[in-house]
Write a protein that holds these residues in place. Structure first.
Motif, PDB file in Angstrom:
ATOM      1  N   THR A 264       0.815  -1.216   0.000  1.00 53.68           N
ATOM      2  CA  THR A 264       0.000   0.000   0.000  1.00 53.68           C
ATOM      3  C   THR A 264       0.843   1.257   0.000  1.00 53.68           C
ATOM      4  OG1 THR A 264      -1.731  -1.193   1.203  1.00 53.68           O
ATOM      5  CG2 THR A 264      -1.862   1.220   1.212  1.00 53.68           C
ATOM      6  N   GLN A 265       1.989   1.227   0.697  1.00 54.22           N
ATOM      7  CA  GLN A 265       2.782   2.439   0.892  1.00 54.22           C
ATOM      8  C   GLN A 265       3.745   2.745  -0.264  1.00 54.22           C
ATOM      9  OE1 GLN A 265       2.039   4.309   3.495  1.00 54.22           O
ATOM     10  NE2 GLN A 265       0.509   2.734   4.017  1.00 54.22           N
ATOM     11  N   ASN A 266       3.686   2.003  -1.365  1.00 51.86           N
ATOM     12  CA  ASN A 266       4.658   2.179  -2.453  1.00 51.86           C
ATOM     13  C   ASN A 266       4.146   3.044  -3.608  1.00 51.86           C
ATOM     14  OD1 ASN A 266       7.171   0.410  -1.890  1.00 51.86           O
ATOM     15  ND2 ASN A 266       5.436  -0.873  -1.299  1.00 51.86           N
ATOM     16  N   GLY A 267       2.939   3.590  -3.452  1.00 52.13           N
ATOM     17  CA  GLY A 267       2.439   4.525  -4.459  1.00 52.13           C
ATOM     18  C   GLY A 267       1.965   3.882  -5.738  1.00 52.13           C
ATOM     19  N   ILE A 268       1.717   2.578  -5.742  1.00 51.40           N
ATOM     20  CA  ILE A 268       1.269   1.874  -6.940  1.00 51.40           C
ATOM     21  C   ILE A 268      -0.203   1.521  -6.782  1.00 51.40           C
ATOM     22  CG2 ILE A 268       1.646  -0.132  -8.440  1.00 51.40           C
ATOM     23  CD1 ILE A 268       3.952   1.851  -8.350  1.00 51.40           C
ATOM     24  N   LEU A 294       2.532   4.218 -17.529  1.00 52.13           N
ATOM     25  CA  LEU A 294       3.309   5.220 -16.797  1.00 52.13           C
ATOM     26  C   LEU A 294       3.548   4.775 -15.354  1.00 52.13           C
ATOM     27  CD1 LEU A 294       1.771   8.585 -18.071  1.00 52.13           C
ATOM     28  CD2 LEU A 294       4.149   7.863 -18.309  1.00 52.13           C
ATOM     29  N   GLU A 295       2.537   4.167 -14.735  1.00 58.33           N
ATOM     30  CA  GLU A 295       2.708   3.622 -13.382  1.00 58.33           C
ATOM     31  C   GLU A 295       3.741   2.510 -13.374  1.00 58.33           C
ATOM     32  OE1 GLU A 295      -0.148   3.078 -10.141  1.00 58.33           O
ATOM     33  OE2 GLU A 295      -1.662   3.312 -11.726  1.00 58.33           O
ATOM     34  N   LEU A 296       3.675   1.671 -14.405  1.00 63.93           N
ATOM     35  CA  LEU A 296       4.654   0.587 -14.504  1.00 63.93           C
ATOM     36  C   LEU A 296       6.071   1.137 -14.623  1.00 63.93           C
ATOM     37  CD1 LEU A 296       2.936  -2.012 -16.889  1.00 63.93           C
ATOM     38  CD2 LEU A 296       3.316  -2.213 -14.428  1.00 63.93           C
ATOM     39  N   LEU A 297       6.204   2.251 -15.362  1.00 67.44           N
ATOM     40  CA  LEU A 297       7.516   2.875 -15.520  1.00 67.44           C
ATOM     41  C   LEU A 297       8.060   3.333 -14.170  1.00 67.44           C
ATOM     42  CD1 LEU A 297       9.729   3.887 -17.449  1.00 67.44           C
ATOM     43  CD2 LEU A 297       8.402   5.989 -17.743  1.00 67.44           C
ATOM     44  N   THR A 298       7.185   3.919 -13.358  1.00 62.31           N
ATOM     45  CA  THR A 298       7.596   4.343 -12.009  1.00 62.31           C
ATOM     46  C   THR A 298       7.999   3.144 -11.163  1.00 62.31           C
ATOM     47  OG1 THR A 298       6.079   6.234 -12.131  1.00 62.31           O
ATOM     48  CG2 THR A 298       6.848   5.588  -9.947  1.00 62.31           C
ATOM     49  N   LEU A 299       7.197   2.069 -11.225  1.00 62.65           N
ATOM     50  CA  LEU A 299       7.508   0.852 -10.488  1.00 62.65           C
ATOM     51  C   LEU A 299       8.845   0.267 -10.938  1.00 62.65           C
ATOM     52  CD1 LEU A 299       6.451  -1.398  -8.505  1.00 62.65           C
ATOM     53  CD2 LEU A 299       5.594  -2.555 -10.567  1.00 62.65           C
ATOM     54  N   ALA A 300       9.054   0.268 -12.244  1.00 65.89           N
ATOM     55  CA  ALA A 300      10.292  -0.293 -12.785  1.00 65.89           C
ATOM     56  C   ALA A 300      11.513   0.469 -12.272  1.00 65.89           C
ATOM     57  CB  ALA A 300      10.248  -0.246 -14.317  1.00 65.89           C
ATOM     58  N   ILE A 330       6.807  14.504 -21.599  1.00 74.38           N
ATOM     59  CA  ILE A 330       8.249  14.695 -21.396  1.00 74.38           C
ATOM     60  C   ILE A 330       8.583  14.943 -19.932  1.00 74.38           C
ATOM     61  CG2 ILE A 330       8.339  17.206 -21.789  1.00 74.38           C
ATOM     62  CD1 ILE A 330      10.966  16.545 -23.433  1.00 74.38           C
ATOM     63  N   GLU A 331       7.665  15.528 -19.187  1.00 79.35           N
ATOM     64  CA  GLU A 331       7.918  15.724 -17.758  1.00 79.35           C
ATOM     65  C   GLU A 331       8.041  14.372 -17.057  1.00 79.35           C
ATOM     66  OE1 GLU A 331       8.654  18.295 -16.032  1.00 79.35           O
ATOM     67  OE2 GLU A 331       8.423  19.766 -17.646  1.00 79.35           O
ATOM     68  N   TYR A 332       7.119  13.441 -17.356  1.00 80.08           N
ATOM     69  CA  TYR A 332       7.211  12.090 -16.791  1.00 80.08           C
ATOM     70  C   TYR A 332       8.518  11.428 -17.234  1.00 80.08           C
ATOM     71  CZ  TYR A 332       2.216  12.259 -15.600  1.00 80.08           C
ATOM     72  OH  TYR A 332       1.001  12.586 -15.072  1.00 80.08           O
ATOM     73  N   ALA A 333       8.830  11.590 -18.527  1.00 76.01           N
ATOM     74  CA  ALA A 333      10.006  10.928 -19.090  1.00 76.01           C
ATOM     75  C   ALA A 333      11.291  11.413 -18.430  1.00 76.01           C
ATOM     76  CB  ALA A 333      10.056  11.182 -20.595  1.00 76.01           C
ATOM     77  N   LEU A 334      11.396  12.722 -18.227  1.00 77.72           N
ATOM     78  CA  LEU A 334      12.602  13.258 -17.594  1.00 77.72           C
ATOM     79  C   LEU A 334      12.708  12.815 -16.135  1.00 77.72           C
ATOM     80  CD1 LEU A 334      12.521  16.872 -19.088  1.00 77.72           C
ATOM     81  CD2 LEU A 334      14.224  15.103 -19.578  1.00 77.72           C
TER      82      LEU A 334
END
Length: 928
Positions: A264-268, A294-300, A330-334
């Protein structure tokens, strides 16, 4: 050359014959007024318009314009004249530099070639032939290794065609080749052999079989709890996502033995975790919506899942299709260090240029210090990127803050010496334009210290602007004294800081060393105006306008013509001027050119469209290209949507070597085309003129399949003839030209086709048929056919008839330098020498006279004089044939080092020139 290229770039005219001439119009615009005082009209910004502007119909009412209002700023003043500083790299010895870059390209590793070609691009940017720049840019893209470089160079190539101005196209449209394909650019790796292959972007299918994601219940052996929801997983497969997950699920942690792990605490989100579970089994993300990916990218990133990150990065990169997507993603990407996604967003920004440079979000990312640092962190800030952006920013608005920011980024990215030279020099030019003279001097000094000698011109000019005239003079005087062979631009600059007779001496020397410099002609003309010698002033400007058409010289000639009350001549020059530069401001940047057209129109004879067609025939047949350009501008004012006229305008501009303006006219012709077959033809010419011959042929064939037309057949014939023709190919070209002549066409178009057909017949040794073609062309006033007919007479050993035929052309043509040159082939040596001297006086850019005179000197065993004759022309025109001949002369007198240098410089201009390649190998043999 004896192929269709002999026709000096004139390709024909349009697809449909002109409509029957309309009756003269008697109705004018009611209530139109022209003010007597020009200052009332000086709302300069309101006159700025795009090249697609429309014009009101000509006013037929009698309007009185006061003569004083036409010259509110007086006459040209020598004190206000100064030459522009070229923002490109410029060298004291260009040939040495060309040879040096050629050696670098040949000797560097394959992974360094892109950078070497980019340096060559920067050198070619300062030369007059844009084809050299485009060819080198294609080579840089061909040898690009990483995705970033591919994205930048592919976008740059697209920009060179200015496809952003083509109605109905989008920034992500693909040209069909890997070279510029937006999807191929996102594939990393070095593969120079396949860049010209057809791309496979249309074959990509993002759909995934959903059944691959299904898993039976008994496969699950653990779950992750997120809030009140649980996501079931296969422990073994989820652990394979990364080492951190493997350690969590199989290591010595408390969670290892649990069947349910709290996440729960990992923001996913639950959806994100379910997607991660699905990826752990099928190793694909295409079945998930972008927000989940995009969520998967953050998790990765959080758990070092390299394979998952790569899959998300690629999927998201493929989903970026427009500017809005790019600005958002691009903001997410950077933030997530997603290399491919940043590349995809950057690619959209670059393919949307120049308009994207007016988007504050894009400017913040590309041009700010913070934005550059963020791009650099993910590997997307490079000298190549900012060199591209600097070109566009300077073309768009030299004085803007955005331009300064881009150039400051360029300086920061400079590593190699040549990079520092061009970055600091360009920043100096911009600061000078902004009248920030102290900063300009500082940047020019930096460029000069890096080895760019030409930047000393900027140092001197900045000092002069700050009131240090003598200091500026000393800089240029010292430069000239220290150079073994001073250049025209050195003397031109020093003349600014001298006066009286000494000033004129420098001005004249500048012209002798480099007759292509426009400032000396303008200064001499203005000096004559100050002495009230108006006719002599116009004659002085005519000298350069015969071989180099520039807006500033046309402006001054129009200015003087107004003073002479030659309103017809002034209007002709201004119409030609605004064709070259639609937003040109006259009279020291005070009045828009279009406004002067409106003021002068009531003072000249009025012509309806039928009158204009007759005038165009007369000027075309007298080889008056500037006059023809003015008539077409007048006709477009009456009918701005006429693609036929836009196309004819582009042909005239190509003949005047104004390629940038010609391409703009071609794009407008394409945008105003009324039918698909017509549009395809214009697109074909755009492709052909930017080096895409095969694609141009495909467009022509597609156009013919829709409707037979003169121009489609002519395009196909012209493109096919752009190579050495074998007998079978020649027959096919003849058939195409004959088909073209069967299609509806006006006299000007028929004359061109007949002339080209005659040229092919000569190549096939069918001299009688060729003579018939040329005579038929002359019957309809295609004056250039005299040259082809003279060649037929010469091949039939009728030398006197050939000479007489060329004499007729000289008498008829206003621009007749080429006729004098060609006539020299049909007379004895003494007469030939006289004709070639005249050809050089009329057009010093023609290289044959120098080569002929050098060959004569060589025959007389005057080797030194022969080499000097060639060097005189090479100093201002680095021509392939001149360099090859001088290399051969050097080789004959055993000056091996000089011969090799000239061969290398020539091969830099054309790497495939067989004669030079053979000579180069022969010269190098003793060195091996």
């Amino acid at each position: 050359m004896r192929t269709l290229k002999l026709i000096e770039g004139c390709k024909a005219t349009a697809l449909n014959p002109p409509p029957p001439p309309p009756p003269p119009s008697t109705a004018g615009r009611a209530g139109e007024k022209l003010f007597h005082h020009l200052q009332d009209h000086l709302r300069v910004n309101s006159f700025r318009s795009k090249s697609t502007r429309t014009h009101p119909p000509p006013n037929q009412n009698a309007v009185v314009v006061s003569e004083d209002s036409l010259l509110p700023y007086g006459l040209p003043n020598t004190d206000l004249l100064e030459p522009q500083i070229d923002p490109s790299l410029k060298f004291v010895d260009l040939i040495d530099k060309l040879a040096e870059v050629y050696r670098r390209i040949e000797n560097c590793s394959q992974f360094e070639k892109a950078d070497a070609y980019l340096e060559q691009c920067a050198i070619f940017r300062g030369l007059s032939d844009p084809k050299l720049f485009r060819r080198s840019l294609r080579s840089a893209r061909q040898h690009a290794v990483n995705v970033h470089t591919k994205v930048v160079l592919a976008s740059w190539l697209r920009y060179e065609r200015r496809e952003d101005e083509l109605i109905g196209t989008t920034s992500m449209d693909c040209c069909g080749r890997n070279l510029e394909c937006p999807k191929a650019s996102l594939v990393s790796g070095y593969d120079p052999e396949r860049v010209y292959d057809p791309c496979l972007c249309s074959g990509y299918n993002g759909d995934v079989d959903v059944q691959e994601c299904s898993t039976s219940e008994e496969d699950y052996d653990m779950s992750f709890r997120i809030g009140d929801d649980e996501v079931s997983c296969v422990r073994r497969k989820f652990a394979s996502l990364s080492r951190p997950f493997k350690a969590m699920l199989y290591g010595d942690f408390r969670e290892t033995g649990l069947s349910t792990i709290s996440f729960t605490q990992n923001g996913i989100s639950v959806e994100g975790m379910r997607a991660a579970e699905g990826f752990s089994r099928v190793r694909k993300v295409e079945m998930f919506p972008p927000n989940v990916v995009l969520e998967l990218l953050t998790l990765a990133n959080m758990f070092c899942c390299d394979e998952l990150k790569a899959a998300c990065d690629m999927y998201l990169a493929r989903s970026v299709n427009n500017l809005d997507d790019a600005v958002l993603l691009i903001e997410y990407a950077l933030e997530e260090d997603a290399y491919l996604l940043v590349a995809a967003c950057l690619q959209v920004f670059l393919r949307e240029l120049p308009s994207s440079l007016h988007n504050p979000n894009v400017v913040k990312i590309l041009c700010s210090v913070e934005g550059r640092e963020r791009l650099a962190f993910v590997g997307h800030a490079s000298f190549t990127l900012y060199l591209f952006l600097s070109q566009i920013a300077m073309e768009d608005d030299m004085k803007s803050n955005t331009t300064v920011m881009v150039l400051e980024c360029l300086v920061e990215c400079s590593v190699e010496t040549w990079q520092k030279q061009i970055a600091c020099h360009q920043l100096g030019v911009v600061m000078l334009e902004r009248q920030e003279y102290k900063d300009a001097q500082r940047w020019f000094n930096s460029a000069a210290k890096a080895g760019h000698v030409y930047s000393l011109v900027g140092v001197a000019r900045s000092k002069f602007k700050r009131g240090h005239r003598y200091s500026a003079y000393k800089i240029m005087n010292s430069l000239i004294s220290s150079c073994s062979s001073a250049t025209g631009w050195m003397h031109q600059e020093r003349s600014l800081y001298r006066s009286g007779e000494e000033k004129m001496v420098d001005i004249d020397i500048a012209t002798d060393l480099d007759p292509t410099l426009t400032f000396p002609y303008k200064f001499r003309a203005a000096s004559l105006v100050e002495e009230s010698q108006f006719g002599a002033a116009v004659a002085e400007l005519n000298k350069i306008l015969r071989f180099k058409v520039s807006p500033d010289c046309l402006e001054m000639r129009a200015w003087i013509s107004i003073a002479m009350k030659n309103y017809e001549g002034a209007l002709k020059d201004i119409r030609a001027l605004v064709t070259l530069e639609p937003n040109f401001l006259m009279f020291n940047k005070k009045i828009h050119g279009d406004h002067m057209v409106e003021l002068l129109r009531p003072l000249v004879q009025r012509r309806n469209q039928a009158d204009c067609w007759m005038q165009l025939y007369d000027r075309w047949s007298s080889v008056d290209d500037i006059g023809s350009l003015a008539v077409v501008h007048h006709m477009l004012a009456n009918d701005p949507g006429k693609s036929l006229l836009r196309f004819r305008q582009s042909l005239l501009l190509l003949r005047l070597n104004c390629q940038k303006a010609a391409m703009r006219s071609l794009r407008l012709a394409r945008n105003h085309s009324k039918s698909e077959h017509e549009r395809l033809v214009y697109e074909g010419w755009i492709l052909y003129d930017t080096g895409h011959r095969e694609e141009a042929l495909a467009k022509a064939e597609e156009s013919v399949s829709i409707q037979r037309s003169f121009e489609a057949y002519f395009l196909k014939a012209y493109a096919l003839a752009d190579s050495t023709l074998d007998p079978e190919s020649s027959k096919y070209v003849i058939q195409l030209l004959e088909e073209a002549l069967r299609c509806p066409s006006d006299g000007l178009r028929k004359g061109q086709a007949l002339n080209n057909l005659g040229s092919v017949y000569v190549d096939c040794d069918k001299l009688d048929l060729a003579a018939d073609c040329y005579k038929n062309a002359l019957t309809i006033k295609h004056t250039r056919a005299h040259q082809g007919l003279a060649r037929v007479y010469h091949l039939k050993s009728q030398r006197k008839d050939a000479y007489n035929e060329m004499t007729k052309l000289i008498e008829k043509a206003q621009n007749n330098a080429s006729a004098f040159e060609k006539r020299s082939e049909y007379c004895d040596r003494e007469m030939a020498q006289r004709d070639l001297v005249m050809a050089t006086q009329l057009d010093p850019l023609r290289t044959y006279p120098y080569r002929y005179r050098a060959a004569v000197l060589m025959d007389d065993h005057k080797e030194t004089e022969a080499i000097e004759e060639l060097s005189k022309a090479i100093a201002f025109k680095p021509d392939l044939q001149l360099l090859h001949l001088r290399a051969a002369f050097f080789a004959s007198v055993r000056e091996t080092v000089d011969a090799m240098r000239d061969c290398e410089a020539a091969l830099s201009l054309d790497p495939c020139h067989k004669d030079t390649i053979n000579l180069y190998h022969k010269v190098r043999e003793p060195q091996s």
